[in-house]
Enzyme design. Structure first.
Site, PDB file in Angstrom:
ATOM      1  N   ASP A  58      -1.759   6.676   1.919  1.00  0.00           N
ATOM      2  CA  ASP A  58      -2.636   5.609   1.431  1.00  0.00           C
ATOM      3  C   ASP A  58      -3.844   6.183   0.695  1.00  0.00           C
ATOM      4  O   ASP A  58      -4.248   5.675  -0.347  1.00  0.00           O
ATOM      5  CB  ASP A  58      -3.116   4.729   2.585  1.00  0.00           C
ATOM      6  CG  ASP A  58      -2.033   3.822   3.151  1.00  0.00           C
ATOM      7  OD1 ASP A  58      -0.929   3.748   2.558  1.00  0.00           O
ATOM      8  OD2 ASP A  58      -2.292   3.193   4.196  1.00  0.00           O
ATOM      9  N   ASP A 104       5.019   4.314  -4.878  1.00  0.00           N
ATOM     10  CA  ASP A 104       4.240   5.292  -5.644  1.00  0.00           C
ATOM     11  C   ASP A 104       4.447   5.119  -7.139  1.00  0.00           C
ATOM     12  O   ASP A 104       4.180   6.029  -7.914  1.00  0.00           O
ATOM     13  CB  ASP A 104       4.599   6.713  -5.213  1.00  0.00           C
ATOM     14  CG  ASP A 104       6.012   7.107  -5.604  1.00  0.00           C
ATOM     15  OD1 ASP A 104       6.907   6.239  -5.527  1.00  0.00           O
ATOM     16  OD2 ASP A 104       6.225   8.268  -5.979  1.00  0.00           O
TER      17      ASP A 104
END
Length: 173
Positions: free
Chosen positions: A61, A87
């Site tokens: 994160d 991602d």
């Protein structure tokens, strides 16, 4: 409040896929009037799964947040940065002044990311993040987002075949 939650990624505060589709379609509709060529940059973070698996989701994160912050700083002046999922990020450059300028922005983005040291333990072990990107020009053909996304993804795949950590322009030849 609910509209914001449905169109923005809460972790990175970037537009999400749904919002980006609306932004892209508005850009295409306006392109017919203003005739400014743009570019679509499809990016993913190299080896991100290993970050999550090896260092935990909290570290993953943090990587996503830092990545998003730097991307906004570099690209938001002439485009829209969006988290597409996981991602994967996508950037719409609304006015492509030149390929060279965009390439320089991508190099600056890479340089700034590589300056970040993500500390993973008390022994001082760090890692750095890299990305791969595929770029497609958005111009006269006014292709759909799906078509341009596929083209950018083909260019991204070439970068990954070369060993990652770079970018490539889509060439339909």
């Amino acid at each position: 409040m609910l509209k914001h939650l449905s169109t923005y990624d809460t972790l990175t505060e970037l537009a999400n896929r749904r919002a980006f589709e609306i932004i892209y379609n508005d850009y295409i509709n306006n392109h017919k009037e203003n005739k400014k060529d743009g570019a679509l940059v499809f990016i993913d973070i190299d080896y991100f799964k290993q970050v999550n698996d090896g260092f935990g989701h909290a570290m993953g994160d943090r990587v996503l947040q830092e990545f998003a912050m730097i991307a906004k700083d570099i690209f938001a002046k002439n485009g829209v940065v969006s988290r597409f999922g996981g991602d994967e990020f996508i950037i719409l450059i609304e006015h492509l002044e030149s390929k060279e300028l965009l390439e320089n922005q991508l190099k600056e983005f890479s340089r700034r990311l590589k300056e970040l040291d993500f500390l993973v333990d008390k022994d001082g072990t760090v890692f750095r993040i890299h990305f791969s990107a595929g770029i497609v020009e958005v111009s006269g053909g006014l292709e759909s987002l799906e078509e341009n996304e596929k083209c950018a993804d083909k260019a991204l795949y070439i970068v990954k075949q070369r060993g990652r950590d770079g970018f490539e322009w889509y060439n339909n030849q």
